[in-house]
Design a protein around this motif. Structure first.
Motif, PDB file in Angstrom:
ATOM      1  N   ILE A   1      12.542  12.914  12.640  1.00 10.88           N
ATOM      2  CA  ILE A   1      12.241  11.472  12.668  1.00 10.88           C
ATOM      3  C   ILE A   1      10.851  11.226  13.245  1.00 10.88           C
ATOM      4  O   ILE A   1      10.068  10.431  12.708  1.00 10.88           O
ATOM      5  CB  ILE A   1      13.320  10.721  13.470  1.00 10.88           C
ATOM      6  N   LEU A   2      10.520  11.919  14.333  1.00  6.53           N
ATOM      7  CA  LEU A   2       9.195  11.763  14.930  1.00  6.53           C
ATOM      8  C   LEU A   2       8.093  12.241  13.995  1.00  6.53           C
ATOM      9  O   LEU A   2       7.025  11.627  13.909  1.00  6.53           O
ATOM     10  CB  LEU A   2       9.134  12.508  16.265  1.00  6.53           C
ATOM     11  N   ALA A   3       8.333  13.336  13.274  1.00  2.03           N
ATOM     12  CA  ALA A   3       7.335  13.841  12.331  1.00  2.03           C
ATOM     13  C   ALA A   3       7.143  12.860  11.176  1.00  2.03           C
ATOM     14  O   ALA A   3       6.009  12.628  10.729  1.00  2.03           O
ATOM     15  CB  ALA A   3       7.754  15.209  11.803  1.00  2.03           C
TER      16      ALA A   3
ATOM     17  N   ARG B   1       3.776   8.662   8.642  1.00  2.26           N
ATOM     18  CA  ARG B   1       3.630   7.283   8.170  1.00  2.26           C
ATOM     19  C   ARG B   1       2.450   6.600   8.853  1.00  2.26           C
ATOM     20  O   ARG B   1       1.642   5.932   8.206  1.00  2.26           O
ATOM     21  CB  ARG B   1       4.913   6.510   8.447  1.00  2.26           C
ATOM     22  N   ARG B   2       2.325   6.807  10.176  1.00  2.48           N
ATOM     23  CA  ARG B   2       1.187   6.221  10.898  1.00  2.48           C
ATOM     24  C   ARG B   2      -0.132   6.790  10.404  1.00  2.48           C
ATOM     25  O   ARG B   2      -1.124   6.068  10.251  1.00  2.48           O
ATOM     26  CB  ARG B   2       1.333   6.470  12.401  1.00  2.48           C
ATOM     27  N   GLU B   3      -0.173   8.080  10.148  1.00  5.02           N
ATOM     28  CA  GLU B   3      -1.396   8.718   9.657  1.00  5.02           C
ATOM     29  C   GLU B   3      -1.772   8.182   8.277  1.00  5.02           C
ATOM     30  O   GLU B   3      -2.954   7.950   8.001  1.00  5.02           O
ATOM     31  CB  GLU B   3      -1.217  10.233   9.617  1.00  5.02           C
TER      32      GLU B   3
ATOM     33  N   ILE C   1      -1.050   5.211   7.034  1.00  6.11           N
ATOM     34  CA  ILE C   1      -1.546   3.842   7.209  1.00  6.11           C
ATOM     35  C   ILE C   1      -2.967   3.860   7.760  1.00  6.11           C
ATOM     36  O   ILE C   1      -3.834   3.092   7.328  1.00  6.11           O
ATOM     37  CB  ILE C   1      -0.602   3.046   8.124  1.00  6.11           C
ATOM     38  N   PHE C   2      -3.244   4.764   8.698  1.00  5.99           N
ATOM     39  CA  PHE C   2      -4.583   4.872   9.268  1.00  5.99           C
ATOM     40  C   PHE C   2      -5.583   5.306   8.199  1.00  5.99           C
ATOM     41  O   PHE C   2      -6.684   4.739   8.107  1.00  5.99           O
ATOM     42  CB  PHE C   2      -4.576   5.863  10.433  1.00  5.99           C
ATOM     43  N   GLN C   3      -5.235   6.295   7.376  1.00  8.62           N
ATOM     44  CA  GLN C   3      -6.139   6.764   6.327  1.00  8.62           C
ATOM     45  C   GLN C   3      -6.411   5.660   5.307  1.00  8.62           C
ATOM     46  O   GLN C   3      -7.535   5.518   4.824  1.00  8.62           O
ATOM     47  CB  GLN C   3      -5.563   8.001   5.622  1.00  8.62           C
ATOM     48  N   GLN C   4      -5.384   4.872   4.991  1.00  7.92           N
ATOM     49  CA  GLN C   4      -5.575   3.751   4.077  1.00  7.92           C
ATOM     50  C   GLN C   4      -6.552   2.740   4.675  1.00  7.92           C
ATOM     51  O   GLN C   4      -7.417   2.208   3.983  1.00  7.92           O
ATOM     52  CB  GLN C   4      -4.237   3.088   3.792  1.00  7.92           C
ATOM     53  N   SER C   5      -6.447   2.500   5.974  1.00 10.86           N
ATOM     54  CA  SER C   5      -7.356   1.577   6.645  1.00 10.86           C
ATOM     55  C   SER C   5      -8.781   2.115   6.644  1.00 10.86           C
ATOM     56  O   SER C   5      -9.737   1.371   6.412  1.00 10.86           O
ATOM     57  CB  SER C   5      -6.872   1.342   8.072  1.00 10.86           C
ATOM     58  N   VAL C   6      -8.925   3.404   6.905  1.00 14.70           N
ATOM     59  CA  VAL C   6     -10.256   4.020   6.905  1.00 14.70           C
ATOM     60  C   VAL C   6     -10.873   3.926   5.519  1.00 14.70           C
ATOM     61  O   VAL C   6     -12.058   3.578   5.375  1.00 14.70           O
ATOM     62  CB  VAL C   6     -10.166   5.490   7.381  1.00 14.70           C
TER      63      VAL C   6
END
Length: 100
Positions: free
Chosen positions: A48-50, A55-57, A59-64
């Motif tokens: 679950i943590l992985a 998912r956070r990574e 979203i971050f890459q999409q923002s970048v």
């Protein structure tokens, strides 16, 4: 624990928890949450943590990526507005007292 006459047992309409309320004290003295079958197991915690980290990574890459192309999009919009401004004829703006 023995139930006293001043204690009421009430089921919460939101979460289906059982609340025991003492009418003399005017407060909840205990509660019991219902058993839920969808609780994650401790063995699944790593997975679950992985998944959340991935998912956070993402979203971050999409923002970048959107920030990298933002400058190009703004310059295209500026060039389009400049081209449109050059094509429009220059006219004297109408003022309120010119209409009299």
């Amino acid at each position: 624990m023995a139930k006293l006459k001043s204690e009421l047992e009430v089921a919460c309409p939101c979460c289906q928890s059982v609340l025991i309320i003492d009418t003399n004290l005017g407060r909840v003295i205990s509660h019991k949450e219902p058993d839920r079958g969808n609780k994650p197991e401790l063995g699944d915690a790593q997975r679950i943590l992985a998944a959340e980290a991935a998912r956070r990574e993402a979203i971050f890459q999409q923002s970048v990526d959107s920030e990298k192309t933002r400058g190009d999009a703004l310059s295209k919009r500026f060039d389009e507005a400049l081209r449109q401004a050059k094509e429009e004829p220059v006219t004297k703006p109408m003022r309120d007292f010119d209409l009299d």
